[in-house]
Design a protein around this motif. Structure first.
Motif, mmCIF file in Angstrom:
data_model
loop_
_atom_site.group_PDB
_atom_site.id
_atom_site.type_symbol
_atom_site.label_atom_id
_atom_site.label_comp_id
_atom_site.label_asym_id
_atom_site.label_seq_id
_atom_site.Cartn_x
_atom_site.Cartn_y
_atom_site.Cartn_z
ATOM 1 N N GLU A 233 -47.135 -33.624 18.612
ATOM 2 C CA GLU A 233 -47.568 -32.686 17.801
ATOM 3 C C GLU A 233 -48.964 -32.101 17.707
ATOM 4 O O GLU A 233 -49.545 -30.997 17.887
ATOM 5 C CB GLU A 233 -47.217 -32.822 16.246
ATOM 6 C CG GLU A 233 -45.711 -33.052 15.879
ATOM 7 C CD GLU A 233 -45.130 -31.558 15.732
ATOM 8 O OE1 GLU A 233 -45.619 -30.703 15.730
ATOM 9 O OE2 GLU A 233 -43.801 -31.375 15.952
ATOM 10 N N LEU A 234 -49.945 -33.269 18.169
ATOM 11 C CA LEU A 234 -51.376 -33.242 17.982
ATOM 12 C C LEU A 234 -51.651 -32.046 18.969
ATOM 13 O O LEU A 234 -52.521 -31.192 18.701
ATOM 14 C CB LEU A 234 -52.169 -34.490 18.353
ATOM 15 C CG LEU A 234 -52.483 -35.351 17.240
ATOM 16 C CD1 LEU A 234 -52.965 -36.698 17.719
ATOM 17 C CD2 LEU A 234 -53.168 -34.657 16.000
ATOM 18 N N TYR A 235 -51.115 -32.140 20.273
ATOM 19 C CA TYR A 235 -51.650 -31.102 21.533
ATOM 20 C C TYR A 235 -51.311 -29.701 21.021
ATOM 21 O O TYR A 235 -52.346 -28.757 21.263
ATOM 22 C CB TYR A 235 -50.950 -31.452 22.639
ATOM 23 C CG TYR A 235 -49.687 -30.750 22.753
ATOM 24 C CD1 TYR A 235 -49.554 -29.346 23.180
ATOM 25 C CD2 TYR A 235 -48.460 -31.452 22.568
ATOM 26 C CE1 TYR A 235 -47.961 -28.907 23.233
ATOM 27 C CE2 TYR A 235 -47.305 -30.982 22.412
ATOM 28 C CZ TYR A 235 -46.902 -29.647 22.850
ATOM 29 O OH TYR A 235 -45.800 -29.289 22.932
ATOM 30 N N PHE A 236 -50.394 -29.312 20.187
ATOM 31 C CA PHE A 236 -50.182 -28.073 19.758
ATOM 32 C C PHE A 236 -51.143 -27.705 18.504
ATOM 33 O O PHE A 236 -51.687 -26.552 18.587
ATOM 34 C CB PHE A 236 -48.639 -27.807 19.149
ATOM 35 C CG PHE A 236 -48.113 -26.456 19.476
ATOM 36 C CD1 PHE A 236 -47.997 -25.981 20.917
ATOM 37 C CD2 PHE A 236 -47.706 -25.682 18.507
ATOM 38 C CE1 PHE A 236 -47.604 -24.878 21.209
ATOM 39 C CE2 PHE A 236 -46.978 -24.255 18.908
ATOM 40 C CZ PHE A 236 -47.040 -23.941 20.003
ATOM 41 N N ARG A 237 -51.451 -28.575 17.652
ATOM 42 C CA ARG A 237 -52.353 -28.303 16.602
ATOM 43 C C ARG A 237 -53.748 -28.313 17.076
ATOM 44 O O ARG A 237 -54.692 -27.663 16.770
ATOM 45 C CB ARG A 237 -52.106 -29.461 15.605
ATOM 46 C CG ARG A 237 -50.736 -29.669 14.920
ATOM 47 C CD ARG A 237 -50.374 -28.360 14.063
ATOM 48 N NE ARG A 237 -49.271 -28.556 13.285
ATOM 49 C CZ ARG A 237 -48.861 -27.802 12.510
ATOM 50 N NH1 ARG A 237 -49.314 -26.487 12.384
ATOM 51 N NH2 ARG A 237 -47.663 -27.900 12.007
ATOM 52 N N LEU A 238 -53.984 -29.135 18.088
ATOM 53 C CA LEU A 238 -55.308 -29.205 18.960
ATOM 54 C C LEU A 238 -55.898 -27.650 19.208
ATOM 55 O O LEU A 238 -56.965 -27.585 19.627
ATOM 56 C CB LEU A 238 -55.115 -30.215 19.856
ATOM 57 C CG LEU A 238 -56.715 -30.808 20.263
ATOM 58 C CD1 LEU A 238 -57.460 -31.499 19.166
ATOM 59 C CD2 LEU A 238 -56.281 -31.902 21.389
ATOM 60 N N ASP A 239 -54.709 -27.061 19.719
ATOM 61 C CA ASP A 239 -55.369 -25.683 20.543
ATOM 62 C C ASP A 239 -56.198 -24.918 19.925
ATOM 63 O O ASP A 239 -57.417 -24.431 20.017
ATOM 64 C CB ASP A 239 -54.114 -24.814 20.752
ATOM 65 C CG ASP A 239 -53.082 -25.504 21.787
ATOM 66 O OD1 ASP A 239 -53.600 -26.565 22.281
ATOM 67 O OD2 ASP A 239 -51.941 -24.841 22.019
ATOM 68 N N THR A 240 -56.169 -24.688 18.480
ATOM 69 C CA THR A 240 -56.731 -23.904 17.656
ATOM 70 C C THR A 240 -58.239 -24.652 17.251
ATOM 71 O O THR A 240 -59.442 -23.782 17.325
ATOM 72 C CB THR A 240 -56.436 -23.627 16.202
ATOM 73 O OG1 THR A 240 -55.100 -23.158 16.253
ATOM 74 C CG2 THR A 240 -57.040 -23.003 15.471
ATOM 75 N N LEU A 241 -58.231 -25.805 17.239
ATOM 76 C CA LEU A 241 -59.647 -26.492 17.289
ATOM 77 C C LEU A 241 -60.427 -26.382 18.646
ATOM 78 O O LEU A 241 -61.845 -26.298 18.575
ATOM 79 C CB LEU A 241 -59.392 -28.034 16.792
ATOM 80 C CG LEU A 241 -58.661 -28.293 15.577
ATOM 81 C CD1 LEU A 241 -58.573 -29.782 15.506
ATOM 82 C CD2 LEU A 241 -59.335 -27.697 14.383
ATOM 83 N N LEU A 242 -59.580 -26.657 19.847
ATOM 84 C CA LEU A 242 -60.460 -26.571 20.889
ATOM 85 C C LEU A 242 -61.029 -25.007 21.025
ATOM 86 O O LEU A 242 -61.924 -24.920 21.551
ATOM 87 C CB LEU A 242 -59.475 -26.931 22.177
ATOM 88 C CG LEU A 242 -59.271 -28.308 22.034
ATOM 89 C CD1 LEU A 242 -58.158 -28.897 23.177
ATOM 90 C CD2 LEU A 242 -60.542 -29.188 22.426
ATOM 91 N N VAL A 243 -60.170 -23.924 20.891
ATOM 92 C CA VAL A 243 -60.542 -22.936 20.811
ATOM 93 C C VAL A 243 -61.748 -22.204 20.062
ATOM 94 O O VAL A 243 -62.616 -21.740 20.510
ATOM 95 C CB VAL A 243 -59.495 -21.602 20.467
ATOM 96 C CG1 VAL A 243 -59.951 -20.285 20.430
ATOM 97 C CG2 VAL A 243 -58.293 -21.647 21.573
ATOM 98 N N SER A 244 -61.902 -23.049 18.778
ATOM 99 C CA SER A 244 -63.048 -23.072 17.815
ATOM 100 C C SER A 244 -64.504 -23.478 18.529
ATOM 101 O O SER A 244 -65.444 -23.076 18.355
ATOM 102 C CB SER A 244 -62.857 -23.478 16.570
ATOM 103 O OG SER A 244 -62.975 -24.910 16.754
ATOM 104 N N VAL A 245 -64.225 -24.416 19.583
ATOM 105 C CA VAL A 245 -65.501 -25.247 19.951
ATOM 106 C C VAL A 245 -65.834 -24.431 21.144
ATOM 107 O O VAL A 245 -67.166 -24.475 21.399
ATOM 108 C CB VAL A 245 -64.901 -26.498 20.748
ATOM 109 C CG1 VAL A 245 -66.090 -27.156 21.455
ATOM 110 C CG2 VAL A 245 -64.487 -27.588 19.421
#
Length: 477
Positions: A233-245
Motif C-alpha cells: 500500500e505504501l507505494y500508492f500512498r507515497l506518490d502524493t508525498l513524493l510529488v510534494s517534494v
C-alpha cells in the motif's frame, strides 16, 4: 452423491446479503465523498486542496504502519475460533490505541523535518484525531467482518460520512477557513466510532484489555502480515508525498484530486474483499476447491467492473475532473486516465495479496510488496522532477503491473490456485467497443455519456456471452 464440496447455503446467503448491503451503503458513501470533494476543491482551490490532501496522505501512510496487520490477523483468528472474539478484540482495541498515539507523535516530529509550510504541519496534527479514532473503530469492525455482518458496519460508516459532510457544509457556509475544513473529518470519525460501538456490543462484549501474552501473540502473528500489507500500500500512498517534494502545492492538488477519485472507486472491490477474506481464511484450510472457486468468482467480478472504468475513463476524464473540481483542476485529467488503469489492476493484485495472507503466505506477499515499493520509489525519484504528476501516475500503473504478475505467480506456486479470469477477453472487448463509441459522441454531456456507456458495455458483454445466466449462477454460488 457428488463428492464435490459446496458452500453452506446460509453462508452463501449471508455473503450475498452482506455484499449487497455494503454495496448500497458504499454507494451512499461514494456520493457523499464526491460531494465533499466538489465543495472542498472549490472552497480551497488547487493549492489549499493540495495541502489538505498531503496532510491526510501522510497520516494515512503512517496509519498503514500503525495497523501492523492487526485487523487482518484478528479477523482471520476469530473467523477460525469465534470463542476467542472478546479477548482478542479487547486486546486489539488497546494495542491499536497505543500504536496510533505513538505514530501520531512520530508524524508530528517527522513533519518538522520536511520542507512543508506551517499550514501542512498543523493539518497533520488535526488529521491525526480521525486517524486515532478510525484505528480504534476498525478494531471493533473486526467482529462484524468475521461474522459477515458488515451490513451493520456500513450503517455506522454512512452516519459518520454524513456527519462529516454536514460539518463541512457548515464550515464552508461560515467561511471558517482551512483548519476547520481539516477538522470536519474528526466529526465523522467520532460519529462512526460511537455507532459502531453500539452495534458491536449487540454481537459481542470486547471490553478493553491489556494482556501482555495476548499482545505478544497478536504482534508475532500480525507483524509479517502488517509488513506485507504495508509495503503493498505504501507505494500508492507515497506518490502524493513524493510529488510534494519535487513539485509545487498546486500540482499536489491536481494529483490529489485524480487520486481521490480513484480512491473512491476503490470502495467497490473493498466491499467484496471484506466478505471474501474470512471465507478464504476458512476455505484454504478446509477445501482448496472452494477457495479456487471463490478466487475465480471475485476475479471475474473485478474484471467485469474494472474494464469499463479504465476504458471509459480515457474518454470522460477531462469532463469528469472539471465537473468535480472546476476548470482550475483541468490538469488532473491526464493522471486520472493512468490511475484508473492502475486501480483496476489494484483490484486484482489486492485479491491475490489477501489470498496469500488468508493462506498464511504473508512472507511471499511481503517480498513482492518490497519489490514493488523499491521499483515505485526509484522511478518516482527519477521521473517526477522532470515530468511531473503524469510520471507519478504512470509509475503507479507500472507498479500495479508488477504486483499483478508477481501475485499471479505466487498464488499459483504457494497456494496451488490457478485463477482463470474467464471474463477477461469478453470484458476487455466490450469495454473497448464502448470507449470507441463514446469517443465518437464525446461532445455530449456526462449526464448522457455515463448511462450510454453502461448500456453499451452491458450489451457488448451480453453479446459476447459474458452475461450467460449459467455463469452468473456459478458466480453466485
Amino acid at each position: 452423491m457428488s463428492s464435490r464440496p459446496a458452500a453452506d447455503g446460509s453462508v452463501v446467503r449471508r455473503v450475498a446479503w452482506n455484499t449487497a448491503a455494503q454495496g448500497a451503503g458504499k454507494a451512499v458513501i461514494l456520493t457523499i465523498g464526491l460531494a465533499s470533494v466538489v465543495i472542498t476543491t472549490r472552497y480551497l482551490g488547487a493549492t489549499g486542496y493540495g495541502k489538505v490532501a498531503l496532510a491526510f496522505a501522510f497520516i494515512q501512510m503512517l496509519g498503514i504502519l500503525a495497523d501492523v496487520g492487526l485487523l487482518t490477523v484478528v479477523v482471520r483468528e476469530i473467523s477460525r475460533d469465534p470463542a476467542s472474539t472478546d479477548r482478542l478484540v479487547g486486546n486489539a482495541l488497546v494495542l491499536r490505541l497505543v500504536l496510533s498515539l505513538a505514530l501520531l507523535a512520530l508524524a508530528a516530529l517527522a513533519s518538522l523535518a520536511l520542507s512543508w509550510d506551517t499550514q501542512v504541519r498543523v493539518a497533520v496534527l488535526i488529521a491525526g484525531v480521525p486517524f486515532v479514532l478510525g484505528l480504534v473503530n476498525s478494531a471493533l469492525v473486526a467482529v462484524l467482518q468475521a461474522r459477515l455482518r458488515m451490513d451493520r458496519a456500513v450503517v455506522a460508516d454512512v452516519i459518520g460520512r454524513a456527519a462529516s459532510f454536514a460539518a463541512l457544509v457548515l464550515v464552508v457556509t461560515l467561511d471558517a477557513g482551512f483548519y476547520a475544513v481539516v477538522a470536519t473529518a474528526a466529526v465523522g470519525a467520532l460519529a462512526t466510532l460511537l455507532v459502531t460501538w453500539a452495534i458491536v456490543f449487540r454481537e459481542a462484549r470486547p471490553r478493553p484489555r491489556a494482556e501482555r501474552a495476548v499482545w505478544r501473540r497478536l504482534l508475532v502473528l500480525a507483524l509479517p502480515v502488517g509488513a506485507a500489507l504495508a509495503v503493498s500500500e505504501l507505494y500508492f500512498r507515497l506518490d502524493t508525498l513524493l510529488v510534494s517534494v519535487f513539485r509545487p502545492y498546486d500540482e499536489v492538488g491536481l494529483y490529489a484530486l485524480s487520486y481521490r477519485m480513484v480512491e473512491l472507486i476503490g470502495i467497490l472491490p473493498a466491499i467484496v474483499m471484506t466478505s471474501v477474506f474470512p471465507l478464504l481464511a476458512r476455505y484454504l484450510q478446509e477445501s482448496r476447491e472452494l477457495a479456487a472457486r471463490t478466487v475465480d468468482a471475485a476475479g471475474d467480478l473485478f474484471v467485469a467492473i474494472g474494464a469499463p472504468i479504465a476504458a471509459g475513463g480515457l474518454v470522460v476524464a477531462p469532463e469528469l475532473v472539471r465537473l468535480i473540481g472546476g476548470d482550475e483542476f483541468a490538469g488532473s485529467a491526464g493522471p486520472l486516465r493512468l490511475l484508473l488503469f492502475a486501480i483496476v489492476l489494484a483490484f486484482v493484485s489486492g485479491l491475490f495479496g489477501h489470498a496469500l495472507i488468508a493462506g498464511g503466505r504473508q512472507g511471499s506477499a511481503l517480498r513482492l510488496g518490497i519489490a514493488a515499493l523499491v521499483f515505485n520509489l526509484v522511478l518516482n525519484v527519477a521521473l517526477v522532477p522532470p515530468f511531473g504528476i503524469e510520471a507519478a501516475a504512470a509509475v503507479a500503473l507500472a507498479s500495479e503491473l508488477l504486483l499483478v504478475s508477481g501475485g499471479l505467480v505466487l498464488v499459483r506456486r504457494d497456494l496451488g490456485l490457478r485463477p482463470h479470469f474467464r471474463l477477461l477477453w469478453r470484458a476487455t472487448a466490450a469495454a473497448a467497443v464502448m470507449a470507441a463509441v463514446l469517443a465518437l459522441v464525446s461532445e455530449l454531456s456526462l449526464a448522457l455519456l455515463l448511462p450510454l456507456g453502461v448500456v453499451l458495455y452491458a450489451a457488448g458483454l451480453w453479446l459476447l456471452g459474458g452475461l450467460d445466466p449459467r455463469r452468473l449462477r456459478e458466480l453466485r454460488t
